[in-house]
Enzyme design. Sequence first.
Site, PDB file in Angstrom:
ATOM      1  N   THR A 125       0.812  -1.216   0.000  1.00 42.85           N
ATOM      2  CA  THR A 125       0.000   0.000   0.000  1.00 42.85           C
ATOM      3  C   THR A 125       0.850   1.273   0.000  1.00 42.85           C
ATOM      4  OG1 THR A 125      -1.423   1.288   1.492  1.00 42.85           O
ATOM      5  CG2 THR A 125      -0.125  -0.399   2.518  1.00 42.85           C
ATOM      6  N   ASP A 126       0.281   2.352  -0.528  1.00 40.28           N
ATOM      7  CA  ASP A 126       0.975   3.654  -0.486  1.00 40.28           C
ATOM      8  C   ASP A 126       1.093   4.175   0.943  1.00 40.28           C
ATOM      9  OD1 ASP A 126      -1.692   4.361  -0.054  1.00 40.28           O
ATOM     10  OD2 ASP A 126      -1.779   5.884  -1.633  1.00 40.28           O
ATOM     11  N   GLU A 127       0.330   3.582   1.873  1.00 46.38           N
ATOM     12  CA  GLU A 127       0.341   4.092   3.253  1.00 46.38           C
ATOM     13  C   GLU A 127       1.686   3.878   3.934  1.00 46.38           C
ATOM     14  OE1 GLU A 127      -3.185   3.342   5.476  1.00 46.38           O
ATOM     15  OE2 GLU A 127      -4.369   3.143   3.648  1.00 46.38           O
ATOM     16  N   TYR A 150      -1.592  -0.652  11.022  1.00 41.69           N
ATOM     17  CA  TYR A 150      -1.770  -1.298   9.715  1.00 41.69           C
ATOM     18  C   TYR A 150      -0.602  -0.989   8.789  1.00 41.69           C
ATOM     19  CZ  TYR A 150      -3.261  -1.707   4.849  1.00 41.69           C
ATOM     20  OH  TYR A 150      -3.296  -1.994   3.498  1.00 41.69           O
ATOM     21  N   LYS A 154       2.444  -3.391   7.202  1.00 40.53           N
ATOM     22  CA  LYS A 154       2.664  -3.571   5.764  1.00 40.53           C
ATOM     23  C   LYS A 154       4.092  -3.164   5.385  1.00 40.53           C
ATOM     24  CE  LYS A 154      -0.066  -4.682   3.071  1.00 40.53           C
ATOM     25  NZ  LYS A 154      -0.531  -6.052   2.619  1.00 40.53           N
TER      26      LYS A 154
HETATM   27  P1  NAD Z   1      -9.925  -7.311   2.553  1.00 43.43           P
HETATM   28  O1  NAD Z   1      -9.921  -6.951   4.003  1.00 43.43           O
HETATM   29  O2  NAD Z   1     -11.137  -7.054   1.751  1.00 43.43           O
HETATM   30  O3  NAD Z   1      -9.590  -8.871   2.404  1.00 43.43           O
HETATM   31  C1  NAD Z   1      -8.587  -9.500   3.114  1.00 43.43           C
HETATM   32  C2  NAD Z   1      -8.754 -11.006   2.904  1.00 43.43           C
HETATM   33  O4  NAD Z   1      -7.684 -11.669   3.587  1.00 43.43           O
HETATM   34  C3  NAD Z   1     -10.055 -11.569   3.471  1.00 43.43           C
HETATM   35  O5  NAD Z   1     -10.640 -12.446   2.541  1.00 43.43           O
HETATM   36  C4  NAD Z   1      -9.614 -12.316   4.715  1.00 43.43           C
HETATM   37  O6  NAD Z   1     -10.451 -13.406   5.052  1.00 43.43           O
HETATM   38  C5  NAD Z   1      -8.221 -12.759   4.316  1.00 43.43           C
HETATM   39  N1  NAD Z   1      -7.343 -13.016   5.471  1.00 43.43           N
HETATM   40  C6  NAD Z   1      -7.149 -12.211   6.546  1.00 43.43           C
HETATM   41  N2  NAD Z   1      -6.279 -12.792   7.398  1.00 43.43           N
HETATM   42  C7  NAD Z   1      -5.899 -13.973   6.840  1.00 43.43           C
HETATM   43  C8  NAD Z   1      -5.014 -15.008   7.223  1.00 43.43           C
HETATM   44  N3  NAD Z   1      -4.340 -14.943   8.369  1.00 43.43           N
HETATM   45  N4  NAD Z   1      -4.866 -16.057   6.405  1.00 43.43           N
HETATM   46  C9  NAD Z   1      -5.559 -16.138   5.230  1.00 43.43           C
HETATM   47  N5  NAD Z   1      -6.431 -15.195   4.818  1.00 43.43           N
HETATM   48  C10 NAD Z   1      -6.594 -14.125   5.612  1.00 43.43           C
HETATM   49  O7  NAD Z   1      -8.655  -6.601   1.946  1.00 43.43           O
HETATM   50  P2  NAD Z   1      -8.460  -5.910   0.519  1.00 43.43           P
HETATM   51  O8  NAD Z   1      -8.968  -4.529   0.585  1.00 43.43           O
HETATM   52  O9  NAD Z   1      -8.946  -6.833  -0.526  1.00 43.43           O
HETATM   53  O10 NAD Z   1      -6.868  -5.808   0.473  1.00 43.43           O
HETATM   54  C11 NAD Z   1      -6.097  -6.871  -0.073  1.00 43.43           C
HETATM   55  C12 NAD Z   1      -4.629  -6.509   0.031  1.00 43.43           C
HETATM   56  O11 NAD Z   1      -4.374  -5.298  -0.669  1.00 43.43           O
HETATM   57  C13 NAD Z   1      -4.134  -6.276   1.463  1.00 43.43           C
HETATM   58  O12 NAD Z   1      -2.872  -6.849   1.605  1.00 43.43           O
HETATM   59  C14 NAD Z   1      -4.065  -4.762   1.589  1.00 43.43           C
HETATM   60  O13 NAD Z   1      -3.060  -4.382   2.499  1.00 43.43           O
HETATM   61  C15 NAD Z   1      -3.701  -4.376   0.165  1.00 43.43           C
HETATM   62  N6  NAD Z   1      -4.155  -3.044  -0.250  1.00 43.43           N
HETATM   63  C16 NAD Z   1      -5.457  -2.671  -0.074  1.00 43.43           C
HETATM   64  C17 NAD Z   1      -5.879  -1.420  -0.505  1.00 43.43           C
HETATM   65  C18 NAD Z   1      -7.323  -0.980  -0.372  1.00 43.43           C
HETATM   66  O14 NAD Z   1      -7.618   0.177  -0.638  1.00 43.43           O
HETATM   67  N7  NAD Z   1      -8.237  -1.850   0.038  1.00 43.43           N
HETATM   68  C19 NAD Z   1      -4.963  -0.540  -1.096  1.00 43.43           C
HETATM   69  C20 NAD Z   1      -3.621  -0.951  -1.239  1.00 43.43           C
HETATM   70  C21 NAD Z   1      -3.246  -2.206  -0.818  1.00 43.43           C
HETATM   71  P1  TYD Z   2     -10.180   4.315   4.595  1.00 47.24           P
HETATM   72  O1  TYD Z   2     -11.171   3.908   3.561  1.00 47.24           O
HETATM   73  O2  TYD Z   2     -10.265   3.707   5.950  1.00 47.24           O
HETATM   74  O3  TYD Z   2      -8.755   4.101   3.953  1.00 47.24           O
HETATM   75  P2  TYD Z   2      -7.292   4.568   4.497  1.00 47.24           P
HETATM   76  O4  TYD Z   2      -7.397   5.023   5.889  1.00 47.24           O
HETATM   77  O5  TYD Z   2      -6.580   3.264   4.396  1.00 47.24           O
HETATM   78  O6  TYD Z   2      -6.839   5.612   3.556  1.00 47.24           O
HETATM   79  O7  TYD Z   2     -10.277   5.892   4.776  1.00 47.24           O
HETATM   80  C1  TYD Z   2     -10.068   6.756   3.683  1.00 47.24           C
HETATM   81  C2  TYD Z   2     -10.139   8.180   4.222  1.00 47.24           C
HETATM   82  O8  TYD Z   2     -11.452   8.424   4.710  1.00 47.24           O
HETATM   83  C3  TYD Z   2      -9.217   8.399   5.426  1.00 47.24           C
HETATM   84  O9  TYD Z   2      -8.688   9.722   5.361  1.00 47.24           O
HETATM   85  C4  TYD Z   2     -10.139   8.276   6.634  1.00 47.24           C
HETATM   86  C5  TYD Z   2     -11.458   8.792   6.078  1.00 47.24           C
HETATM   87  N1  TYD Z   2     -12.677   8.192   6.697  1.00 47.24           N
HETATM   88  C6  TYD Z   2     -13.654   9.019   7.253  1.00 47.24           C
HETATM   89  O10 TYD Z   2     -13.543  10.254   7.267  1.00 47.24           O
HETATM   90  N2  TYD Z   2     -14.759   8.427   7.811  1.00 47.24           N
HETATM   91  C7  TYD Z   2     -14.925   7.086   7.837  1.00 47.24           C
HETATM   92  O11 TYD Z   2     -15.945   6.596   8.379  1.00 47.24           O
HETATM   93  C8  TYD Z   2     -13.920   6.251   7.243  1.00 47.24           C
HETATM   94  C9  TYD Z   2     -14.044   4.754   7.243  1.00 47.24           C
HETATM   95  C10 TYD Z   2     -12.805   6.850   6.680  1.00 47.24           C
END
Ligand code: NAD
Ligand code: TYD
Length: 345
Positions: A125-127, A150, A154
Amino acid sequence: MKVLVTGGAGFIGSCFIRMLLAENSSARVLNLDKLTYAGNLENLADVASDARYTFVRGDICDRALVDSLLADWSPEIVVNFAAESHVDRSILTPDPVFQTNLAGTFTLLEASRRRGVKRFVQVSTDEVYGSLSEPLQATEEFPLRPSSPYSASKAGADLLALSYFATYRTPVIVTRASNNYGPYQFPEKLIPLMITNALEDRPLPIYGDGLQVRDWLFVEDHCRALFRVVECGREGEVYNVGGGCPLTNREVVQRILAALGKPQHLMVNVSDRPGHDRRYALCCEKLHRQTGWRPKIGFEEGLRRTIAWYQQHPEWVRRVRSGEYLEYYARNYERRDQELARLRQ
Ligand code: NAD
Ligand code: TYD
């Protein structure tokens, strides 16, 4: 091509599997997922009966299981999506975050090293770069300054993965994507939470002043970037994957309300998230140059498609917003100030 996908029942992993099986007839997928609150097999209903797809319920921290899957199934490629992926939950309950995101990644790397996997993609992630002031954009060489449990977990996993390349030549690639949105996203993240609340005329909670900036990436564009990286990314390298759609949270929520024809006063300001990063921004030149990838879906189209999906799937929403979700919602929103005060004691 045999691909072990971990966390494939979540938001991005399930999109990756659906697209991979649709677009690549030679692909075979084994999905290892623990089915935490965020894992949902309904997300994979379209492929459940596909002979090229196998599901195993299990934990990426389970060494014996991971090792036997790699030994018996012999995937060429591992794509690690499995994670505790939500910042707010990582603040309230950090333990599983470090278990899965760090120890789980270690378990997968170790087994992949021993079994001679040909490519290991760590989906990050960019975070990990932390908050950037205008007009900075993080390149892949930027220092890592994570500010939540988190993002720290990562960042740790990224460094561990890269150390496996440096030390053992395990063919690792790390991708760092910006905020994803799209169908099937669990309604704890900003966009699906705001859409599902607005559809029921509930308040839309904005943390702090709502002027934080995120760069929005449609989930299918992210998965296309991952396909390109699997095909032609270079081992030992990091690739940023940004959507090129920077917006403040307030703008995002205003657009959701306008698209749904709901009043702007549904937006309410609530106490800020501790350690809240102000702005994320990525430079994605390296990915563009080396793979030719660019995002195809602009924010307007992506948001339209996302809203339409939530409107068309009320049963999916109803099922995921029950039980555990209600408990989390009460902690993070209804009892927000008490919980935040307790965390600071
Ligand atoms: P999500 O929370 O929707 O899904 C996570 C999945 O991982 C779930 O299906 C969960 O059951 C599974 N999981 C959790 N713990 C586990 C374990 N110990 N063993 C096996 N499976 C397990 O997450 P997402 O949004 O689909 O993100 C997927 C990946 O992408 C993550 O690694 C996250 O850090 C990365 N990512 C997400 C975003 C975003 O905006 N959502 C952005 C950049 C990177
Ligand atoms: P989020 O979707 O949790 O992603 P991330 O924190 O990983 O960027 O949040 C995106 C942005 O939205 C973040 O600045 C926090 C804000 N946010 C709110 O203001 N209210 C909310 O209820 C949530 C879930 C996020």
